[in-house]
Design a protein around this motif. Structure first.
Motif, PDB file in Angstrom:
ATOM      1  N   UNK A  51      50.213  19.972  54.416  1.00  0.00           N
ATOM      2  CA  UNK A  51      50.404  18.517  54.363  1.00  0.00           C
ATOM      3  C   UNK A  51      51.411  18.062  55.416  1.00  0.00           C
ATOM      4  N   UNK A  52      52.496  18.801  55.540  1.00  0.00           N
ATOM      5  CA  UNK A  52      53.537  18.432  56.496  1.00  0.00           C
ATOM      6  C   UNK A  52      53.015  18.542  57.932  1.00  0.00           C
ATOM      7  N   UNK A  53      52.290  19.623  58.235  1.00  0.00           N
ATOM      8  CA  UNK A  53      51.773  19.810  59.594  1.00  0.00           C
ATOM      9  C   UNK A  53      50.753  18.735  59.953  1.00  0.00           C
ATOM     10  N   UNK A  54      49.923  18.347  58.997  1.00  0.00           N
ATOM     11  CA  UNK A  54      48.917  17.314  59.260  1.00  0.00           C
ATOM     12  C   UNK A  54      49.583  15.979  59.640  1.00  0.00           C
ATOM     13  N   UNK A  55      50.767  15.738  59.116  1.00  0.00           N
ATOM     14  CA  UNK A  55      51.477  14.504  59.466  1.00  0.00           C
ATOM     15  C   UNK A  55      51.782  14.430  60.964  1.00  0.00           C
ATOM     16  N   UNK A  56      51.821  15.586  61.606  1.00  0.00           N
ATOM     17  CA  UNK A  56      52.136  15.635  63.028  1.00  0.00           C
ATOM     18  C   UNK A  56      50.903  15.926  63.878  1.00  0.00           C
ATOM     19  N   UNK A  57      49.735  15.693  63.290  1.00  0.00           N
ATOM     20  CA  UNK A  57      48.496  15.777  64.052  1.00  0.00           C
ATOM     21  C   UNK A  57      47.879  17.152  64.168  1.00  0.00           C
ATOM     22  N   UNK A  58      48.372  18.140  63.433  1.00  0.00           N
ATOM     23  CA  UNK A  58      47.811  19.485  63.491  1.00  0.00           C
ATOM     24  C   UNK A  58      46.452  19.506  62.789  1.00  0.00           C
ATOM     25  N   UNK A  59      45.467  20.174  63.407  1.00  0.00           N
ATOM     26  CA  UNK A  59      44.121  20.292  62.845  1.00  0.00           C
ATOM     27  C   UNK A  59      43.967  21.640  62.144  1.00  0.00           C
ATOM     28  N   UNK A  60      43.265  21.643  61.005  1.00  0.00           N
ATOM     29  CA  UNK A  60      43.058  22.862  60.227  1.00  0.00           C
ATOM     30  C   UNK A  60      41.569  23.179  60.131  1.00  0.00           C
ATOM     31  N   UNK A  61      41.255  24.477  60.263  1.00  0.00           N
ATOM     32  CA  UNK A  61      39.875  24.943  60.201  1.00  0.00           C
ATOM     33  C   UNK A  61      39.811  26.137  59.255  1.00  0.00           C
ATOM     34  N   UNK A  62      38.912  26.073  58.280  1.00  0.00           N
ATOM     35  CA  UNK A  62      38.766  27.142  57.293  1.00  0.00           C
ATOM     36  C   UNK A  62      37.710  28.133  57.760  1.00  0.00           C
ATOM     37  N   UNK A  63      38.084  29.385  57.837  1.00  0.00           N
ATOM     38  CA  UNK A  63      37.140  30.398  58.251  1.00  0.00           C
ATOM     39  C   UNK A  63      37.832  31.562  58.926  1.00  0.00           C
ATOM     40  N   UNK A  64      37.028  32.455  59.469  1.00  0.00           N
ATOM     41  CA  UNK A  64      37.537  33.666  60.097  1.00  0.00           C
ATOM     42  C   UNK A  64      37.267  33.632  61.590  1.00  0.00           C
ATOM     43  N   UNK A  65      38.295  33.859  62.388  1.00  0.00           N
ATOM     44  CA  UNK A  65      38.119  33.985  63.830  1.00  0.00           C
ATOM     45  C   UNK A  65      37.562  35.381  64.111  1.00  0.00           C
ATOM     46  N   UNK A  66      36.344  35.425  64.658  1.00  0.00           N
ATOM     47  CA  UNK A  66      35.653  36.689  64.860  1.00  0.00           C
ATOM     48  C   UNK A  66      35.827  37.257  66.265  1.00  0.00           C
ATOM     49  N   UNK A  67      36.179  36.419  67.221  1.00  0.00           N
ATOM     50  CA  UNK A  67      36.314  36.909  68.590  1.00  0.00           C
ATOM     51  C   UNK A  67      37.396  36.137  69.315  1.00  0.00           C
ATOM     52  N   UNK A  68      38.054  36.828  70.233  1.00  0.00           N
ATOM     53  CA  UNK A  68      39.081  36.210  71.052  1.00  0.00           C
ATOM     54  C   UNK A  68      39.007  36.839  72.436  1.00  0.00           C
ATOM     55  N   UNK A  69      38.750  36.003  73.449  1.00  0.00           N
ATOM     56  CA  UNK A  69      38.667  36.464  74.822  1.00  0.00           C
ATOM     57  C   UNK A  69      39.455  35.497  75.704  1.00  0.00           C
ATOM     58  N   UNK A  70      39.501  35.802  76.999  1.00  0.00           N
ATOM     59  CA  UNK A  70      40.208  34.930  77.926  1.00  0.00           C
ATOM     60  C   UNK A  70      39.319  34.603  79.117  1.00  0.00           C
ATOM     61  N   UNK A  71      39.222  33.328  79.448  1.00  0.00           N
ATOM     62  CA  UNK A  71      38.445  32.888  80.597  1.00  0.00           C
ATOM     63  C   UNK A  71      39.174  33.190  81.899  1.00  0.00           C
ATOM     64  N   UNK A  72      38.452  33.067  83.004  1.00  0.00           N
ATOM     65  CA  UNK A  72      39.054  33.300  84.308  1.00  0.00           C
ATOM     66  C   UNK A  72      40.150  32.292  84.632  1.00  0.00           C
ATOM     67  N   UNK A  73      40.060  31.105  84.024  1.00  0.00           N
ATOM     68  CA  UNK A  73      41.089  30.091  84.284  1.00  0.00           C
ATOM     69  C   UNK A  73      42.341  30.287  83.433  1.00  0.00           C
ATOM     70  N   UNK A  74      42.371  31.352  82.625  1.00  0.00           N
ATOM     71  CA  UNK A  74      43.542  31.675  81.819  1.00  0.00           C
ATOM     72  C   UNK A  74      43.495  31.165  80.403  1.00  0.00           C
ATOM     73  N   UNK A  75      42.563  30.250  80.119  1.00  0.00           N
ATOM     74  CA  UNK A  75      42.469  29.738  78.752  1.00  0.00           C
ATOM     75  C   UNK A  75      41.805  30.776  77.846  1.00  0.00           C
ATOM     76  N   UNK A  76      42.195  30.742  76.584  1.00  0.00           N
ATOM     77  CA  UNK A  76      41.631  31.656  75.600  1.00  0.00           C
ATOM     78  C   UNK A  76      40.452  30.998  74.900  1.00  0.00           C
ATOM     79  N   UNK A  77      39.453  31.813  74.610  1.00  0.00           N
ATOM     80  CA  UNK A  77      38.259  31.337  73.910  1.00  0.00           C
ATOM     81  C   UNK A  77      38.140  32.093  72.590  1.00  0.00           C
ATOM     82  N   UNK A  78      37.988  31.352  71.517  1.00  0.00           N
ATOM     83  CA  UNK A  78      37.865  31.967  70.192  1.00  0.00           C
ATOM     84  C   UNK A  78      36.714  31.326  69.436  1.00  0.00           C
ATOM     85  N   UNK A  79      36.077  32.118  68.596  1.00  0.00           N
ATOM     86  CA  UNK A  79      34.989  31.594  67.760  1.00  0.00           C
ATOM     87  C   UNK A  79      35.309  31.833  66.298  1.00  0.00           C
TER      88      UNK A  79
END
Length: 308
Positions: free
Chosen positions: A65-93
Motif C-alpha cells: 500500500x505504501x509503495x503504491x502511493x509513490x507510483x510503484x507497479x505490482x505484478x503477480x507471478x513468477x519471473x521465468x527469464x532474465x537476459x540483457x539486451x545489447x543496449x544494456x537494458x535487462x529483459x524479463x518475462x
C-alpha cells in the motif's frame, strides 16, 4: 513495459526498496509470486515498533500500500527469464498468476527473491508457523525461555538445533521426523544432556489458534509441548535467474554483494535480503532493501547524464 528498476521478489527487502525508489521518483515494478518466509510468518516479535508482534502478511500488505502511493507497479507471478539486451537494458518475462505473460525492460535489477525452506507436510502445522513453531533461534529463541520445546528435524541438524536452544531452555525433546542418521558424537551429547529423541515421523499436530498443544507420532505416542523449532537441511536460495550472468557467489551459493551498496559484481544488478549472506533477519532485509535502493537511485542519475 519499460521501468527504471525491476524488483524481483516482493518480500520485505523488495518492498522496502520499492518504497525508497518510489520516493526517489523512479518508475519501478515489483514482480512477486506470493510465496516466501514472510508469507507464512504469523508473528514477528523482534521488530522495532511492534512490541505485540506483527505478521509477515500484514507487513507485506502495508508495504505494498505504501509503495503504491509513490507510483510503484505490482505484478503477480513468477519471473521465468532474465537476459540483457545489447543496449544494456535487462529483459524479463513474467508468467502471471492472474494476468497474461508480461515482458519487462529495465535499466536496473534488484533480486530479492529469498530462500525456499524444506518444510515437511504435517497435518496442523501451518497455523503454528511463526506463532509457536519457528525456524530461527536468533529471531525466536526468546519464545521458548523455560518452556518445553520440541525440535522437529532431521538427524544431526535436529541435534544441532537442540544444542543452540539449550541456552533458552533445559527442557527439549527431539523428533527425528525423517529418520536420518544421528552421528555418534551427537548421540553421546543427547545422553549427556538427557535430551530424549524419537526416530519416527509426526502424523498430526494439535493446536489452538496457532498455539502448539500436542504432537502425535506415527506409533501413536503423544507429546504435550508448548513451542517447537524446525531443523531440516536443504533450504534453497532463489537465485537461478542470475545463472546466465557472470557474477560472484559465496561457497554457500549466496550472491556476493558490495557491503556498502548491495550491488553484485555484475553492473546494474543488485541483491538484497536472504539471497545475500546475513543473519536472515527481517530487520536486516529491510536495511538491505533501503541501502540497495539508495545506490540504484545514484546509478539511475548517472545513466540520465549518460554516464551509466
Amino acid at each position: 513495459m519499460e521501468f527504471d528498476t525491476l524488483i524481483i521478489g516482493g518480500g520485505l527487502a523488495g518492498l522496502q526498496a520499492a518504497i525508497q525508489l518510489g520516493r526517489s521518483l523512479h518508475h519501478v515494478a515489483v514482480a512477486d509470486n506470493g510465496v516466501g518466509r514472510s508469507t507464512i510468518a504469523k508473528n514477528y516479535r523482534n521488530i522495532l515498533g511492534y512490541p505485540d508482534g506483527v505478521s509477515g502478511q500484514q507487513l507485506r500488505s502495508l508495504g505494498e500500500q505504501q509503495a503504491r502511493q509513490f507510483g510503484v507497479s505490482f505484478f503477480s507471478g513468477t519471473v521465468n527469464s532474465l537476459t540483457q539486451n545489447e543496449d544494456g537494458r535487462f529483459r524479463a518475462e513474467l508468467t502471471g498468476l492472474d494476468q497474461e505473460p508480461v515482458e519487462f525492460l529495465a535499466k536496473t535489477i534488484l533480486l530479492s527473491s529469498g530462500i525456499k525452506d524444506p518444510f515437511p507436510t504435517i497435518k496442523g502445522m501451518d497455523p503454528c508457523l511463526g506463532e509457536s513453531i519457528f525456524i530461527c533461534p536468533d529471531c525466536d529463541g526468546y519464545e521458548i525461555v523455560n518452556q518445553h520445546a520440541l525440535v522437529i528435524g532431521s538427524g544431526n541438524h535436529a541435534v544441532q538445533m537442540a544444542k543452540t536452544l539449550r541456552y533458552f531452555t533445559k527442557t527439549i525433546t527431539i523428533v527425528n521426523h525423517d529418520g536420518a542418521k544421528v552421528g555418534e558424537p551427537e548421540q553421546v551429547y543427547l545422553v549427556q544432556e538427557a535430551i530424549p529423541i524419537h526416530h519416527e515421523p509426526i502424523v498430526q499436530i494439535e493446536q489452538e489458534e496457532g498455539r502448539l498443544k500436542r504432537v502425535e507420532l506415527a506409533s501413536g505416542i503423544g507429546i504435550a509441548v508448548e513451542k517447537g523449532f524446525l531443523a531440516f537441511p536443504g533450504a534453497k536460495l532463489q537465485t537461478s535467474l542470475l545463472a546466465g550472468f557472470d557474477l560472484q557467489r559465496l561457497d554457500t551459493g549466496h550472491i556476493l554483494a558490495n557491503p556498502r551498496t548491495k550491488e553484485t559484481t555484475y553492473r546494474n544488478i543488485w541483491a538484497a535480503g536472504d539471497v545475500v549472506a546475513h543473519s536472515q533477519q527481517v530487520t536486516i532485509s529491510l536495511g538491505d532493501g533501503s541501502q540497495a535502493a539508495i545506490w540504484i537511485h545514484k546509478r539511475l542519475l548517472e545513466m540520465a547524464k549518460g554516464n551509466g
